[in-house]
Design an enzyme around this catalytic site. Structure first.
Site, PDB file in Angstrom:
ATOM      1  N   ASP A   1      -6.274  -5.360  -6.393  1.00 39.87           N
ATOM      2  CA  ASP A   1      -5.908  -4.476  -7.291  1.00 39.87           C
ATOM      3  C   ASP A   1      -5.681  -4.906  -8.784  1.00 39.87           C
ATOM      4  OD1 ASP A   1      -5.308  -2.779  -5.087  1.00 39.87           O
ATOM      5  OD2 ASP A   1      -3.239  -3.609  -4.830  1.00 39.87           O
TER       6      ASP A   1
ATOM      7  N   HIS B   1       2.540   3.075  -3.200  1.00 37.61           N
ATOM      8  CA  HIS B   1       1.601   3.759  -4.154  1.00 37.61           C
ATOM      9  C   HIS B   1       2.035   5.217  -4.438  1.00 37.61           C
ATOM     10  CE1 HIS B   1      -1.473   1.069  -5.823  1.00 37.61           C
ATOM     11  NE2 HIS B   1      -1.482   0.545  -4.816  1.00 37.61           N
TER      12      HIS B   1
ATOM     13  N   GLU C   1      -9.893   2.246   2.745  1.00 39.16           N
ATOM     14  CA  GLU C   1      -9.939   2.157   1.567  1.00 39.16           C
ATOM     15  C   GLU C   1     -10.128   0.525   1.349  1.00 39.16           C
ATOM     16  OE1 GLU C   1      -6.938   3.099  -1.210  1.00 39.16           O
ATOM     17  OE2 GLU C   1      -8.365   2.946  -2.791  1.00 39.16           O
ATOM     18  N   HIS C   2      -9.089  -0.219   1.832  1.00 35.76           N
ATOM     19  CA  HIS C   2      -8.695  -1.317   1.867  1.00 35.76           C
ATOM     20  C   HIS C   2      -8.781  -1.996   3.085  1.00 35.76           C
ATOM     21  CE1 HIS C   2      -6.764  -0.230  -2.052  1.00 35.76           C
ATOM     22  NE2 HIS C   2      -7.225  -1.089  -2.449  1.00 35.76           N
TER      23      HIS C   2
ATOM     24  N   GLN D   1       0.989  -1.088   0.047  1.00 40.00           N
ATOM     25  CA  GLN D   1       0.101   0.220  -0.146  1.00 40.00           C
ATOM     26  C   GLN D   1       0.755   1.292   0.039  1.00 40.00           C
ATOM     27  OE1 GLN D   1      -3.071   0.953  -0.923  1.00 40.00           O
ATOM     28  NE2 GLN D   1      -3.152  -1.088  -0.449  1.00 40.00           N
TER      29      GLN D   1
ATOM     30  N   HIS E   1     -55.268  16.258  -7.789  1.00 40.62           N
ATOM     31  CA  HIS E   1     -54.843  15.048  -7.656  1.00 40.62           C
ATOM     32  C   HIS E   1     -55.832  14.243  -7.037  1.00 40.62           C
ATOM     33  CE1 HIS E   1     -50.760  16.779  -7.628  1.00 40.62           C
ATOM     34  NE2 HIS E   1     -50.299  15.640  -7.403  1.00 40.62           N
TER      35      HIS E   1
END
Lengths: 418, 418
Positions: free
Chosen positions: A347, A249, A313-314, A246, A406
């Protein structure tokens, strides 16, 4: 480098500060709005230092890209494409369901794809063929007819091969805020899209947020994150490997370990240092580890609460009873269960989507899936009997709300003799 | 008053111009951001001309509201509540599905509710108890634990009864842009929400669009619309009644008839004039009819294309083969099939949601449903065998993208001896 974390502070730090780029992005958006294609050529020269001859990638360029790519890589991409398609096909709903909820009252939902969407694929120095697949294949599975891709020049041959494998042929070599502005507003060459998906830097994200009146977006996304929920059963070698993956990145990536085992952080820390010795992206990883650390929780419940606060996120689940943990957690972009489920499988290979909300946005948003490319219409179909059964409710509530026409629209149906 | 329409012009006119109110709304948002509750009291005094003692509705006020409401109306509301709950329960997905897509590779999706959402219920001069149900019941069915309602003062007893029937007890008497700002940003009294749903005027819509960085919204929505797709089998009395019902909502409401029968517009026009004679909201209806009209299409396919261009909020299908039409159309907020299915049934009684995208936004957005209140996490669970099966794809693509620690995280798993 590997230290105890305060969850509140972490949450504070993860939200990207878009304020700093907002003025620059507003200028880019205005230029594209005013000058269209001309602005795209000028901005690409300025930011990417490339003088484009054409915005659009020509059909023969897709063909030619295969010659520049190793055959084994093409096979790997083709496998990834097939797996992504397989997983997203599992998400499909019936395109129309109808159910008679009481005699004469049939209700249902019709699901239809968007007509035209835009996918942003980052690039420039690096190649992200996997992101090309993750953003376009779900749109195809949803049934979107027009998929428009933008990616900064020069577009790597691998990315072109990925798009070709997916069957996407509309691709423009533009990046940054100008690409988002072009897709949201349209130019002479690029027709506007209804929705823009895909990850990008702060300029891209700021432009997506700024142009939501024109084109919907998937969700705001920032630097990548992993949260590892672990107990004594976790393997520090695997945990450290996922942390490093991770961290490589982006210098702004964030990694957090939440554990009920007070001895685990030190063991993972030692393993991180060991694996770091041979890591190729060591500087990036070391920078990211400064945003990272661990939380020791008193028990499983406290660990789950802390992880839900983080909403990573993960989320990697490395505990003795992983199904209990999977059921207990609420907020995560994507969940990886058990020792062999490296985050890297999601991924690239398993078929799940890697375009995911970060910075706690998993509390509110789903990761990219086919539902991002669909919308629904509710459907109702009443017989005379059904109209009679529901008529009193309408006449009474419509009258109370002062909407007499209506009430009348229902009364006329009920009065009609067969 | 009832004239041939140009579809392109119609589309142009339907998008509300928010630019005119943006500055005023920005001022309101800033005031709430700076001064919190104090700003809410001051703005309510200024805009609603009411000096509030408390922002929150007290538990005993819900109780007291029943005394002011006719018993038959309470019953009608309770029926509507039950029907709305019934339809939205049909939308539920499995909260977790897992499927083994190949040996050792289990993939799935976990669905979870948002934690805290806000519902805006218009009010002031009128009562909209039906909107109170439409915005809160789907959130409850989705499993949202905290539902915060804002409605401009004085809140009508019918609205309080509706909220009480739905089981919602957090309600603040604030309206307009200040209510949206309070829910998005939070004040001393009101905790911020993750998402704001519900219809409102241009101030409300502009504030929702402006604050999307803080709280997600359902979709932009403007004045109400009906599109009627009709052939020679349509009953002009029913078509006219539905047109009038839509038109009485708002002087800016829009009604369009698309038909393959060139004689139908005149017959519907005559019927509109006849029904208008006894209509109670005649002025509003006449104003709305100025935004309205008809399109005569050469054949069924051309009619469907025109209607898809319009993408109306409500689509009424009045043709001889309604199922063929239902299958053919792509874009509509909610679809009403057959002569007895007055649009008013969806507004109040059938259980479908009346919070719907207008102005062509049905091309991009779904009407309010339980999915607006949920988000998903993808799930993956690999055995050693599964990791082996997918390992080559990851190692090869990660290496090609220059992400070596990703490749390593998988390699370490594959090397591990059992």
């Amino acid at each position: 480098m590997w230290k105890a974390l305060d969850v509140a502070e972490w949450k504070e730090r993860r939200r990207a500060d878009l304020a700093g780029v907002r003025e620059a992005v507003a200028g880019i958006v205005e230029a594209v709005d005013q000058d269209g294609d001309e602005a795209l050529y000028a901005l690409t020269k300025k930011f990417d230092r490339i003088e484009l001859e054409d915005l659009a990638v020509a059909p023969e360029e897709f063909e030619a890209a295969y010659d520049e790519v190793d055959e084994a890589l093409v096979d790997a991409l083709a496998d990834a494409e097939a797996n992504i398609r397989r997983f997203h096909e599992l998400q499909r709903n019936r395109s129309l369901w109808l159910e008679e909820v009481e005699p004469g009252v049939v209700l249902g939902v019709k699901t239809t794809p968007l007509d035209r969407v835009g996918a942003y694929v980052p690039g420039g120095r690096a190649a992200y063929p996997s992101t090309a697949l993750m953003t376009t294949v779900p749109a195809q599975v949803a049934g979107v007819e027009e998929i428009c891709v933008c990616s900064p020049p020069p577009i790597h041959p691998l990315t072109l091969v990925a798009l070709d494998l997916a069957g996407v042929d509309e691709c423009y070599r533009i990046g940054g805020a100008q690409a988002i502005a072009a897709m949201a507003l349209g130019t002479e060459t690029i027709d506007p899209v209804q929705k823009i998906v895909g990850p990008g830097n702060v300029f891209v994200t700021a432009a997506k947020m700024m142009l939501r009146d024109h084109a919907e977006i998937d969700f705001p996304a920032g630097p990548s994150e992993i949260g590892v929920l672990a107990d004594t059963s976790a393997d520090p070698v695997f945990v450290a490997a996922d942390v490093l993956a991770q961290a490589e990145h982006d210098p702004h990536a964030g990694c957090v370990l939440v554990t009920t085992d007070p001895t685990l952080p030190a063991r993972v820390g030692a393993e991180i240092r060991r694996q770091l010795e041979t890591a190729e992206r060591r500087e990036i990883i070391e920078a990211a580890l400064k945003n990272s650390g661990y939380v020791v929780a008193a028990d499983f419940d406290e660990a789950v609460v802390a992880m839900d606060e983080i909403a990573p996120e993960h989320l990697s689940i490395q505990v003795a009873d992983p199904m209990a943990a999977l059921n207990a957690v609420h907020h995560a972009g994507s969940i990886f269960v058990g020792p062999y489920t490296a985050v890297a499988f999601g991924d690239y290979a398993s078929g799940t989507n890697h375009v995911l909300p970060t910075a706690g946005y998993a509390r509110t948003y789903s990761g990219l899936d086919i539902h991002h490319f669909c919308k629904t219409s509710s459907v109702q179909m009443l017989s005379r009997e059904g109209a009679e059964a529901l008529g009193d409710i309408v006449e009474s509530l419509a009258t109370a709300e002062g909407l007499h026409a209506h009430a009348n629209s229902v009364r006329l149906r009920r009065q009609r003799r067969k």
